[in-house]
Design a protein around this motif. Structure first.
Motif, PDB file in Angstrom:
ATOM      1  N   ASN A 291      39.496  46.917  40.201  1.00 47.86           N
ATOM      2  CA  ASN A 291      40.091  45.600  39.997  1.00 47.86           C
ATOM      3  C   ASN A 291      41.518  45.769  39.501  1.00 47.86           C
ATOM      4  O   ASN A 291      41.765  46.494  38.519  1.00 47.86           O
ATOM      5  CB  ASN A 291      39.292  44.793  38.973  1.00 47.86           C
ATOM      6  CG  ASN A 291      37.973  44.285  39.524  1.00 47.86           C
ATOM      7  OD1 ASN A 291      37.939  43.364  40.330  1.00 47.86           O
ATOM      8  ND2 ASN A 291      36.881  44.900  39.099  1.00 47.86           N
ATOM      9  N   VAL A 292      42.453  45.109  40.192  1.00 53.26           N
ATOM     10  CA  VAL A 292      43.867  45.147  39.813  1.00 53.26           C
ATOM     11  C   VAL A 292      44.328  43.709  39.573  1.00 53.26           C
ATOM     12  O   VAL A 292      44.087  42.825  40.412  1.00 53.26           O
ATOM     13  CB  VAL A 292      44.731  45.797  40.916  1.00 53.26           C
ATOM     14  CG1 VAL A 292      46.182  45.881  40.464  1.00 53.26           C
ATOM     15  CG2 VAL A 292      44.200  47.175  41.271  1.00 53.26           C
TER      16      VAL A 292
ATOM     17  N   PHE B 135      50.508  32.251  35.935  1.00 52.36           N
ATOM     18  CA  PHE B 135      50.166  32.615  37.311  1.00 52.36           C
ATOM     19  C   PHE B 135      49.500  33.980  37.286  1.00 52.36           C
ATOM     20  O   PHE B 135      50.026  34.923  36.693  1.00 52.36           O
ATOM     21  CB  PHE B 135      51.397  32.660  38.209  1.00 52.36           C
ATOM     22  CG  PHE B 135      51.108  33.185  39.594  1.00 52.36           C
ATOM     23  CD1 PHE B 135      50.444  32.398  40.527  1.00 52.36           C
ATOM     24  CD2 PHE B 135      51.472  34.479  39.951  1.00 52.36           C
ATOM     25  CE1 PHE B 135      50.153  32.888  41.796  1.00 52.36           C
ATOM     26  CE2 PHE B 135      51.194  34.977  41.215  1.00 52.36           C
ATOM     27  CZ  PHE B 135      50.526  34.170  42.145  1.00 52.36           C
ATOM     28  N   GLN B 136      48.313  34.085  37.918  1.00 50.07           N
ATOM     29  CA  GLN B 136      47.564  35.335  37.960  1.00 50.07           C
ATOM     30  C   GLN B 136      47.296  35.733  39.402  1.00 50.07           C
ATOM     31  O   GLN B 136      46.992  34.891  40.240  1.00 50.07           O
ATOM     32  CB  GLN B 136      46.217  35.190  37.234  1.00 50.07           C
ATOM     33  CG  GLN B 136      46.308  34.774  35.789  1.00 50.07           C
ATOM     34  CD  GLN B 136      44.940  34.499  35.182  1.00 50.07           C
ATOM     35  OE1 GLN B 136      43.921  34.516  35.868  1.00 50.07           O
ATOM     36  NE2 GLN B 136      44.921  34.261  33.883  1.00 50.07           N
ATOM     37  N   GLN B 137      47.411  37.017  39.674  1.00 53.03           N
ATOM     38  CA  GLN B 137      47.063  37.567  40.986  1.00 53.03           C
ATOM     39  C   GLN B 137      46.060  38.695  40.756  1.00 53.03           C
ATOM     40  O   GLN B 137      46.300  39.589  39.940  1.00 53.03           O
ATOM     41  CB  GLN B 137      48.295  38.108  41.691  1.00 53.03           C
ATOM     42  CG  GLN B 137      48.031  38.644  43.096  1.00 53.03           C
ATOM     43  CD  GLN B 137      47.677  37.544  44.087  1.00 53.03           C
ATOM     44  OE1 GLN B 137      48.301  36.486  44.089  1.00 53.03           O
ATOM     45  NE2 GLN B 137      46.663  37.777  44.916  1.00 53.03           N
ATOM     46  N   SER B 138      44.924  38.637  41.459  1.00 58.63           N
ATOM     47  CA  SER B 138      43.901  39.669  41.287  1.00 58.63           C
ATOM     48  C   SER B 138      43.454  40.197  42.639  1.00 58.63           C
ATOM     49  O   SER B 138      43.485  39.492  43.650  1.00 58.63           O
ATOM     50  CB  SER B 138      42.691  39.119  40.515  1.00 58.63           C
ATOM     51  OG  SER B 138      42.042  38.099  41.247  1.00 58.63           O
ATOM     52  N   ARG B 139      43.023  41.459  42.628  1.00 57.07           N
ATOM     53  CA  ARG B 139      42.534  42.097  43.842  1.00 57.07           C
ATOM     54  C   ARG B 139      41.355  42.997  43.495  1.00 57.07           C
ATOM     55  O   ARG B 139      41.422  43.754  42.521  1.00 57.07           O
ATOM     56  CB  ARG B 139      43.631  42.922  44.506  1.00 57.07           C
ATOM     57  CG  ARG B 139      43.213  43.555  45.835  1.00 57.07           C
ATOM     58  CD  ARG B 139      44.333  44.378  46.430  1.00 57.07           C
ATOM     59  NE  ARG B 139      43.964  44.909  47.737  1.00 57.07           N
ATOM     60  CZ  ARG B 139      44.685  45.782  48.434  1.00 57.07           C
ATOM     61  NH1 ARG B 139      45.840  46.200  47.934  1.00 57.07           N
ATOM     62  NH2 ARG B 139      44.277  46.219  49.600  1.00 57.07           N
ATOM     63  N   ARG B 140      40.265  42.872  44.256  1.00 55.38           N
ATOM     64  CA  ARG B 140      39.112  43.747  44.083  1.00 55.38           C
ATOM     65  C   ARG B 140      38.976  44.638  45.311  1.00 55.38           C
ATOM     66  O   ARG B 140      38.970  44.158  46.441  1.00 55.38           O
ATOM     67  CB  ARG B 140      37.831  42.930  43.886  1.00 55.38           C
ATOM     68  CG  ARG B 140      36.599  43.792  43.630  1.00 55.38           C
ATOM     69  CD  ARG B 140      35.402  42.963  43.210  1.00 55.38           C
ATOM     70  NE  ARG B 140      34.953  42.076  44.260  1.00 55.38           N
ATOM     71  CZ  ARG B 140      34.019  41.140  44.106  1.00 55.38           C
ATOM     72  NH1 ARG B 140      33.476  40.975  42.913  1.00 55.38           N
ATOM     73  NH2 ARG B 140      33.653  40.369  45.104  1.00 55.38           N
ATOM     74  N   ILE B 141      38.880  45.951  45.075  1.00 57.26           N
ATOM     75  CA  ILE B 141      38.755  46.947  46.141  1.00 57.26           C
ATOM     76  C   ILE B 141      37.436  47.682  45.918  1.00 57.26           C
ATOM     77  O   ILE B 141      37.209  48.253  44.849  1.00 57.26           O
ATOM     78  CB  ILE B 141      39.928  47.939  46.124  1.00 57.26           C
ATOM     79  CG1 ILE B 141      41.259  47.197  46.139  1.00 57.26           C
ATOM     80  CG2 ILE B 141      39.836  48.903  47.292  1.00 57.26           C
ATOM     81  CD1 ILE B 141      42.451  48.066  45.807  1.00 57.26           C
TER      82      ILE B 141
ATOM     83  N   ARG C  87      41.230  48.533  36.522  1.00 57.13           N
ATOM     84  CA  ARG C  87      39.921  49.010  36.077  1.00 57.13           C
ATOM     85  C   ARG C  87      39.164  49.605  37.254  1.00 57.13           C
ATOM     86  O   ARG C  87      39.090  49.002  38.323  1.00 57.13           O
ATOM     87  CB  ARG C  87      39.089  47.879  35.467  1.00 57.13           C
ATOM     88  CG  ARG C  87      37.725  48.332  34.954  1.00 57.13           C
ATOM     89  CD  ARG C  87      36.926  47.183  34.387  1.00 57.13           C
ATOM     90  NE  ARG C  87      36.596  46.201  35.402  1.00 57.13           N
ATOM     91  CZ  ARG C  87      35.758  45.191  35.222  1.00 57.13           C
ATOM     92  NH1 ARG C  87      35.196  45.011  34.045  1.00 57.13           N
ATOM     93  NH2 ARG C  87      35.507  44.337  36.197  1.00 57.13           N
ATOM     94  N   LYS C  88      38.610  50.778  37.064  1.00 59.11           N
ATOM     95  CA  LYS C  88      37.748  51.404  38.066  1.00 59.11           C
ATOM     96  C   LYS C  88      36.369  51.594  37.467  1.00 59.11           C
ATOM     97  O   LYS C  88      36.232  52.098  36.343  1.00 59.11           O
ATOM     98  CB  LYS C  88      38.304  52.751  38.526  1.00 59.11           C
ATOM     99  CG  LYS C  88      37.434  53.409  39.591  1.00 59.11           C
ATOM    100  CD  LYS C  88      37.967  54.757  40.041  1.00 59.11           C
ATOM    101  CE  LYS C  88      37.058  55.367  41.098  1.00 59.11           C
ATOM    102  NZ  LYS C  88      37.530  56.702  41.543  1.00 59.11           N
ATOM    103  N   GLN C  89      35.333  51.206  38.218  1.00 62.97           N
ATOM    104  CA  GLN C  89      33.956  51.333  37.770  1.00 62.97           C
ATOM    105  C   GLN C  89      33.164  52.197  38.744  1.00 62.97           C
ATOM    106  O   GLN C  89      33.147  51.927  39.949  1.00 62.97           O
ATOM    107  CB  GLN C  89      33.285  49.955  37.671  1.00 62.97           C
ATOM    108  CG  GLN C  89      33.907  49.039  36.619  1.00 62.97           C
ATOM    109  CD  GLN C  89      33.286  47.661  36.656  1.00 62.97           C
ATOM    110  OE1 GLN C  89      33.490  46.911  37.606  1.00 62.97           O
ATOM    111  NE2 GLN C  89      32.521  47.327  35.639  1.00 62.97           N
ATOM    112  N   ASP C  90      32.524  53.237  38.221  1.00 55.46           N
ATOM    113  CA  ASP C  90      31.596  54.057  38.989  1.00 55.46           C
ATOM    114  C   ASP C  90      30.185  53.632  38.595  1.00 55.46           C
ATOM    115  O   ASP C  90      29.729  53.897  37.468  1.00 55.46           O
ATOM    116  CB  ASP C  90      31.815  55.539  38.698  1.00 55.46           C
ATOM    117  CG  ASP C  90      33.136  56.043  39.246  1.00 55.46           C
ATOM    118  OD1 ASP C  90      33.471  55.690  40.386  1.00 55.46           O
ATOM    119  OD2 ASP C  90      33.840  56.771  38.521  1.00 55.46           O
TER     120      ASP C  90
END
Length: 402
Positions: free
Chosen positions: A354-355, A375-381, A330-333
């Motif tokens: 968010n990936v 099992f969950q893996q998340s990353r916020r950029i 998901r990409k948010q502007d």
């Protein structure tokens, strides 16, 4: 193969923010299921913070224990149907006891039928829980309980062939307990109408329109309320063909008018697409993509233009064992301006991504006992490095049918 093509703007953008929004269950067949559940989860970064930052009096990782009771009930009363589903529980954290609080998510209501082809569904929704920090862009995270209440009424008349008029109304309120988060309290109201025509050999074509408004009750800037108005019109078409593939496609146009000076209006397209593929009776995969307009209640912004993509699937290994998997992007502007940038403790973030990815299983140990794990893996950029974060989450749940 069900294909839908819709020139329609979004329903209320604020309503889309209601996690687990209240809806009537798709299956209204008679049933009664009450379960006691116990969930244990581990988070490596419970506050969703960068590696170099550890706030005082908080532990970076934590174990959460959540006992709960869940319900899934649908009871016919003559031609009408009453339903309730959801859960009531409480979160206990091993290291961060300040995060301990209730976790409630409930939806209930009635499907009322009149004549041979008309029905109205009324749904009440309620949620109360600790905010998920993956959505919070705050300089110093603090505990906050977020409460959501909603009322949704949808009416429709549809026979096998002919006109299918419809109309609906939705009202929701979001409230926060932490003083700083009260600036994000919001009320929303939306209305929708539609007029369609359906024929089994053709499918269904519908003309419709919506109007939605969202008001941040705790934010006044220079005597102006922080308010968003969203207008939309559209036409939709859908048709079902085959049994192995189900698809829905929509495209539309939105007009979003913020009330505060300095916040840009939005005029543009939105879309959504969903494709369900069932290669075998035991295996299914769903692909989804969407562009939407979302009201922001955890960032210094009025709304966000969001693009999202999702893959999910499951494989039934045996009668009582199922594996599942998924991933999302998901990409948010974020759209901000005016006095919104002065909200204390919240940075202005131009954009964020968010990936996530997950794998899991479910195992029916007996007819009454079920086990699940994931099992969950998340990353916020983010454009602001402070909000870049990674988190690993491991979840196990045991449930007993009562």
């Amino acid at each position: 193969f069900l294909i839908g093509v819709a020139l329609a703007a979004l329903s209320s953008p604020a309503a889309a923010q209601l996690a687990g929004g209240a809806t009537a269950p798709a299956d209204l067949s008679p049933r009664y299921e009450l379960r006691a559940t116990a969930t244990v989860s581990y988070d490596s970064n419970v506050l969703q913070l960068p590696e170099q930052f550890n706030p005082p009096n908080f532990s970076r990782d934590d174990i959460r224990f959540t006992p709960a009771v869940t319900a899934d009930v649908a009871r016919p009363l003559g031609r009408q149907t009453l339903f309730v589903n959801g859960s009531v529980g409480y979160d206990f954290y091993a290291n961060n006891s300040r995060l301990n609080r209730e976790r409630i998510g409930l939806a209930g209501g009635a499907v009322l039928r009149a004549g041979s082809a008309c029905s109205a569904t009324t749904t009440l929704g309620y949620q109360r829980q600790q905010v998920d920090f993956i959505n919070v862009f705050q300089a110093s995270p603090q505990p906050n309980t977020r409460e959501e209440r909603s009322l949704d009424v949808q009416a429709r008349c549809a026979g096998t062939v002919g006109l299918t008029p419809s109309a609906g109304f939705r009202r929701f309120e979001v409230r926060n307990t932490a003083p700083i988060f009260r600036l994000f309290d919001v009320n929303g109201t939306s209305y929708n109408v539609g007029l369609g025509y359906q024929r089994p050999s053709l499918g269904t074509i519908t003309l419709f329109g919506t109007y939605a408004t969202s008001v941040f009750t705790g934010r006044d800037v220079l005597g102006l309320s922080d308010r968003l108005d969203n207008y939309s019109v559209g036409v939709s078409f859908e048709r079902r063909i085959g049994t192995r593939i189900t698809g829905v496609i929509s495209a539309g146009f939105s007009w979003v008018d913020p009330n505060l000076p300095g916040v840009e209006r939005f005029r543009g397209a939105n879309y959504s697409a969903s494709l369900l593929i069932v290669p075998t009776d035991n295996f299914r995969v769903t692909l989804e993509a969407a562009r939407s307009i979302d009201v922001q209640t955890f960032a210094a912004a009025a709304y966000a233009i969001s693009d999202s993509y999702q893959l999910s699937g499951s494989y039934q290994l045996a009668r009582n064992i199922r594996f599942n998997f998924g991933s999302s992007y998901r990409k948010q502007d974020f759209q901000t301006g005016g006095g919104i940038i002065l909200i204390p403790g919240f940075f202005v973030v131009p954009a964020a991504e968010n990936v996530t990815g997950n794998v899991g299983f479910s195992y029916d140990l007996t007819q009454r006992i079920a086990l699940t794990g994931q099992f969950q893996q998340s990353r916020r950029i983010s454009d602001v490095d402070f909000f870049n974060a990674n988190n690993s989450r491991l979840i196990f749940t045991a449930s007993l049918r009562l």
